[in-house]
Scaffold this active site. Structure first.
Site, PDB file in Angstrom:
ATOM      1  N   HIS A 592      41.396   8.849 118.914  1.00 41.58           N
ATOM      2  CA  HIS A 592      42.781   8.590 119.608  1.00 41.58           C
ATOM      3  C   HIS A 592      43.407   9.801 120.239  1.00 41.58           C
ATOM      4  CE1 HIS A 592      42.923   5.083 116.525  1.00 41.58           C
ATOM      5  NE2 HIS A 592      42.054   4.879 117.340  1.00 41.58           N
TER       6      HIS A 592
HETATM    7  C1  FAD Z   1      34.937   4.561 118.997  1.00 39.39           C
HETATM    8  C2  FAD Z   1      36.266   4.110 119.491  1.00 39.39           C
HETATM    9  C3  FAD Z   1      37.030   3.213 118.792  1.00 39.39           C
HETATM   10  C4  FAD Z   1      38.259   2.835 119.075  1.00 39.39           C
HETATM   11  N1  FAD Z   1      38.767   1.693 118.529  1.00 39.39           N
HETATM   12  C5  FAD Z   1      40.106   1.440 119.152  1.00 39.39           C
HETATM   13  C6  FAD Z   1      40.656   0.317 118.680  1.00 39.39           C
HETATM   14  O1  FAD Z   1      39.824  -0.497 117.753  1.00 39.39           O
HETATM   15  N2  FAD Z   1      42.056  -0.018 118.791  1.00 39.39           N
HETATM   16  C7  FAD Z   1      42.714   0.803 119.751  1.00 39.39           C
HETATM   17  O2  FAD Z   1      43.909   0.566 119.999  1.00 39.39           O
HETATM   18  N3  FAD Z   1      42.126   2.101 120.005  1.00 39.39           N
HETATM   19  C8  FAD Z   1      40.857   2.249 119.896  1.00 39.39           C
HETATM   20  N4  FAD Z   1      40.180   3.285 120.533  1.00 39.39           N
HETATM   21  C9  FAD Z   1      40.993   4.142 121.336  1.00 39.39           C
HETATM   22  C10 FAD Z   1      41.423   3.651 122.547  1.00 39.39           C
HETATM   23  O3  FAD Z   1      40.220   2.815 123.027  1.00 39.39           O
HETATM   24  C11 FAD Z   1      41.898   4.601 123.496  1.00 39.39           C
HETATM   25  O4  FAD Z   1      42.963   5.028 123.054  1.00 39.39           O
HETATM   26  C12 FAD Z   1      42.027   3.992 125.293  1.00 39.39           C
HETATM   27  O5  FAD Z   1      40.972   3.288 125.636  1.00 39.39           O
HETATM   28  C13 FAD Z   1      42.419   5.049 126.064  1.00 39.39           C
HETATM   29  O6  FAD Z   1      42.912   4.805 127.177  1.00 39.39           O
HETATM   30  P1  FAD Z   1      43.114   5.707 128.383  1.00 39.39           P
HETATM   31  O7  FAD Z   1      43.157   4.769 129.628  1.00 39.39           O
HETATM   32  O8  FAD Z   1      43.748   6.669 128.091  1.00 39.39           O
HETATM   33  O9  FAD Z   1      41.456   6.457 128.464  1.00 39.39           O
HETATM   34  P2  FAD Z   1      40.050   5.629 128.532  1.00 39.39           P
HETATM   35  O10 FAD Z   1      40.015   4.182 128.150  1.00 39.39           O
HETATM   36  O11 FAD Z   1      39.050   6.624 127.828  1.00 39.39           O
HETATM   37  O12 FAD Z   1      39.532   5.653 130.011  1.00 39.39           O
HETATM   38  C14 FAD Z   1      39.258   6.799 130.790  1.00 39.39           C
HETATM   39  C15 FAD Z   1      38.364   6.781 131.829  1.00 39.39           C
HETATM   40  O13 FAD Z   1      38.375   7.699 132.883  1.00 39.39           O
HETATM   41  C16 FAD Z   1      36.911   8.047 133.158  1.00 39.39           C
HETATM   42  N5  FAD Z   1      37.125   9.332 133.909  1.00 39.39           N
HETATM   43  C17 FAD Z   1      37.290  10.708 133.202  1.00 39.39           C
HETATM   44  N6  FAD Z   1      37.512  11.639 134.080  1.00 39.39           N
HETATM   45  C18 FAD Z   1      37.086  10.860 135.284  1.00 39.39           C
HETATM   46  C19 FAD Z   1      37.048  11.493 136.898  1.00 39.39           C
HETATM   47  N7  FAD Z   1      37.108  12.951 137.042  1.00 39.39           N
HETATM   48  N8  FAD Z   1      36.818  10.571 137.825  1.00 39.39           N
HETATM   49  C20 FAD Z   1      36.650   9.459 137.487  1.00 39.39           C
HETATM   50  N9  FAD Z   1      36.694   8.837 135.975  1.00 39.39           N
HETATM   51  C21 FAD Z   1      37.027   9.732 135.189  1.00 39.39           C
HETATM   52  C22 FAD Z   1      36.238   8.014 131.892  1.00 39.39           C
HETATM   53  O14 FAD Z   1      35.103   7.948 132.276  1.00 39.39           O
HETATM   54  C23 FAD Z   1      36.767   6.888 131.349  1.00 39.39           C
HETATM   55  O15 FAD Z   1      36.095   5.599 131.607  1.00 39.39           O
HETATM   56  C24 FAD Z   1      39.070   3.661 120.040  1.00 39.39           C
HETATM   57  C25 FAD Z   1      38.274   4.731 120.571  1.00 39.39           C
HETATM   58  C26 FAD Z   1      37.046   4.882 120.222  1.00 39.39           C
HETATM   59  C27 FAD Z   1      36.328   6.199 120.988  1.00 39.39           C
END
Ligand code: FAD
Ligand code: SF4
Length: 656
Positions: A592
């Site tokens: 996270h």
């Molecule tokens: C194995 C695992 C299990 C988890 N389980 C849970 C759970 O059960 N419950 C929960 O609440 N949280 C869980 N989490 C955490 C949760 O999924 C994340 O906190 C959340 O998805 C983060 O959201 P975000 O939008 O910040 O980033 P993300 O969901 O990570 O999305 C970011 C996206 O941006 C893309 N990206 C990055 N750089 C670029 C670029 N330069 N150009 C274009 N695209 C780009 C990436 O490829 C990615 O797809 C888990 C995480 C992991 C790894």
């Protein structure tokens, strides 16, 4: 560590002949022939399997594995007589491996730990081993004769349908995860023209159904899950890279932000994020995602054991609330749900956004924010070939508003690479990750704990102290369940007892001691040191998990601390709490990352305002985990989605 994140096609020759020898020698030392309740590594060709998996990556992760092989081989030069590890006879190699586990030399311990995890992954997911331990990947509740529901329709544009192009939109959203997808849906439903640019690949149901969880690890995790923090200790920090972001590979656990956390954010001057203000946003997100407690029929034995132990001890907890519709209990939630029961972004918010007109691109890696007269005016992205990962074109998107949602590691790196948003000196700082440890326990009776929901039951008795426990049992070899068996490698008979194991993970509400920055053209560096206070919380999590397991009838618990491989009764749990453990003694993973572009009411100590607007650059916004002002103390996806829903609604209003 450094990450450079393209997938490459399967190729042989990922390792040199010398590196193959070291790997083969290590595999043999860990899993020799003849110790056999289960076959040894050589009989199964495990070293070759690892090389094939590495062939699917390139850049830093493969380089890292090669460095660990070289380094571990050289450590044996410290032995008597000095010799390279791969040249030792089998008996001495096995002794060197055992001594390395408790070595005072951290790089020696860490190199072994990293390599051992790879061997474990390849071994446990080998079809013969899976068959021998009884893992067949079948769901707890059989699918009906009609099979799984039809895949959700999500049109995705990618190379070769796009190469060099210039397009215009109202809003461009970078990243399609928890933040990006909710933002895109909000804008599209407000009638705005939205473009979503995602670097990772789309999920295709047919590929998922016909593949093993380990294949999906290498397809939908960044760098095959081989991403780590650099510091004390080294911590595994996997992230998703897919259309749908990390939600595609997360466990589906859905906690609301604890009221005390929201109250502390509100008290810092961020208006509207108090529990009352956030209530409608939580409700809206939860209703789109079908959030509900894990139904009894898919709780599985792992959850039942945790409940039995917790109830016996009178600890507060319950079945975890999850984003599910029609869950069958395959237990592979973190390796893409094969029936789309888990309402990840690619089956929930993104299809809704696309239905309202949003254009979703995959294989488009944003390189920089376009600036016009000091204001953000869109982005420039590399168009990537899905097979080779090579650049095939440049996509320019001109937009009235530019929204970064690339996650708490890549969003700050993107900004820092252009020297944007740095006036408060907080960009990239305040990284919290929820470090945690896995604890495994053995029971007399077979449990087949992998059947049922992967993450099923929580204990929040000590949440206020920053310790949350979650019963979690990933597929064999993937995650901490098997990794938490002492010397599992050198004792296949223990691994053969896998069906008797239960497992629990902990997450720790940490204090913000990490930092993220750009490295090279596309890479990032993630630095993080565990504080002593947070190490104490990790130990408390292990101790509580052990007590719960013993209360539920466990015969042995494996805390995985140096010199304390296993404990056999609740009275021995005191050794976990009372031992003089250092942060470097802990085997940790974290899932996270948050807080690296934190929101605040004061531009001198925050990166974005309470609505995600970057203080320093007009028309530029951050809508992802980066904006959290501090640790959420619980799994953060609902916190991220609810905050983003609120921020995006405000931006949509101002643009329509
Ligand atoms: C194995 C695992 C299990 C988890 N389980 C849970 C759970 O059960 N419950 C929960 O609440 N949280 C869980 N989490 C955490 C949760 O999924 C994340 O906190 C959340 O998805 C983060 O959201 P975000 O939008 O910040 O980033 P993300 O969901 O990570 O999305 C970011 C996206 O941006 C893309 N990206 C990055 N750089 C670029 C670029 N330069 N150009 C274009 N695209 C780009 C990436 O490829 C990615 O797809 C888990 C995480 C992991 C790894
Ligand atoms: S959500 Fe998890 S447990 Fe439920 S069907 Fe999907 S993979 Fe199986």
């Amino acid at each position: 560590m450094a990450i450079d994140s393209n997938h490459a096609p399967m190729c042989s020759g990922a390792l040199s002949v010398y590196e193959q020898r070291v790997l083969g020698a290590l595999c043999d030392a860990l899993l020799p022939k003849g110790s056999a309740v289960l076959p040894g590594a050589a009989a199964l060709g495990i070293a070759g399997d690892i090389e094939a998996l590495l062939g699917r990556l390139h850049g830093q992760p493969r380089w890292l594995v090669r460095a660990m092989l070289l380094g571990f081989d050289a450590t044996a030069l410290l032995g008597r007589p000095p010799e390279l590890f791969h040249r030792l006879d089998l008996q001495r190699r096995r002794r060197w491996v055992e001594d390395s586990r408790t070595s005072r030399l951290r790089p020696r311990r860490e190199a072994l730990g990293g390599l051992e995890a790879l061997v474990q992954l390849a071994y446990a997911s080998h079809p013969r081993v899976s068959a021998l331990i009884g893992y067949d990947g079948r769901p707890l509740v059989p699918l009906g004769p009609a099979g799984p529901p039809r895949p959700v329709d999500l049109p995705v544009i990618r190379y070769p349908d796009v190469t060099d192009a210039k397009i215009v939109a109202d809003v461009v959203v970078v990243g399609s995860g928890a933040g990006g997808a909710v933002a895109a849906e909000t804008f599209a439903r407000a009638g705005l023209d939205v473009v979503v640019l995602e670097e990772g690949p789309p999920v295709q149901r047919d590929d998922v159904v016909g593949s093993r969880p380990v294949d999906r690890l290498f397809e939908f995790y960044r760098d095959g899950g081989l991403t780590f923090t650099l510091g004390n200790p080294v911590i595994s920090l996997p992230m998703g890279r897919a259309v749908g972001g990390t939600t595609v590979v997360n466990s589906g656990t859905c906690f609301r932000t604890p009221e005390a956390v929201l109250a502390s954010w509100a008290a810092s001057g961020i208006t509207g994020v108090d529990p009352e203000g956030m209530e409608p946003w939580f409700e809206s997100v939860e209703s789109v995602l079908g959030v509900q407690p894990v139904p009894e029929e898919v709780l599985g034995t792992n959850g039942q054991i945790m409940r039995r132990g917790a109830e016996q001890l009178g600890l507060s907890g319950g079945p975890i609330r999850r984003n599910i519709r029609g869950c069958h209990g395959h237990g592979v939630c973190a390796f893409v749900c094969p029936v789309d029961a888990k309402q990840a972004m690619h089956v929930s918010y993104l299809p809704r956004a696309a239905a309202a007109g949003a254009r979703v691109f995959s294989g488009t890696r944003v390189r920089r924010v376009r600036l016009r007269a000091g204001r953000a005016a869109g982005v420039i992205a590399d168009v990537l070939d899905p097979l080779s990962g090579r650049k095939r074109g440049t996509l320019q998107v001109d937009a009235r508003a530019t929204v970064l949602a690339a996650g708490a590691v890549f969003t700050p790196a993107l900004l820092a690479r252009q020297h944007l948003a740095g006036s408060s000196r907080q960009l990239g700082r305040n990284l919290v990750i929820h470090p945690g440890a896995g604890t495994t326990a053995r029971f007399d009776e077979p449990l087949e704990a992998w059947r049922g929901t992967m993450q099923s039951y929580y204990v929040d008795e000590k949440l206020a102290d920053g310790v949350l426990l979650e019963a979690t049992f990933p597929p064999p070899g993937l995650g901490y369940s098997a990794g938490s068996l002492p010397g599992w490698g050198s004792d296949t008979s223990l691994f053969a007892l896998y069906p008797h194991m239960a497992a629990c993970g902990s997450i720790v509400g940490d204090a913000g001691v990490g930092r993220v920055g750009p490295l090279g053209r596309h890479g990032v560096s993630i630095r993080y040191n565990l504080t002593r206070q947070d190490a104490t919380k990790v130990l408390e999590g292990i101790a509580m998990a052990a007590e719960i397991f013993f209360a539920a009838g466990a015969v042995e618990v494996y805390p995985m601390l140096p010199g304390l491989d296993s404990i056999r009764s609740a009275s021995e749990v005191r050794h976990v709490r009372e031992g003089r453990w250092r942060p470097s003694d802990l085997h940790l993973s974290a899932y996270h990352p948050m807080g690296t572009a934190r929101m605040g009411a004061d531009p001198s100590n925050s990166v974005v305002d309470p609505f995600g607007s970057v203080w320093d650059v007009p028309d530029l916004f951050v809508f992802d985990a980066s904006v959290l002002p501090s640790s959420s103390h619980v799994n953060p996806q609902i916190t991220i989605m609810a905050l983003v829903a609120r921020m995006a609604a405000r931006l949509a209003d101002s643009l329509t």
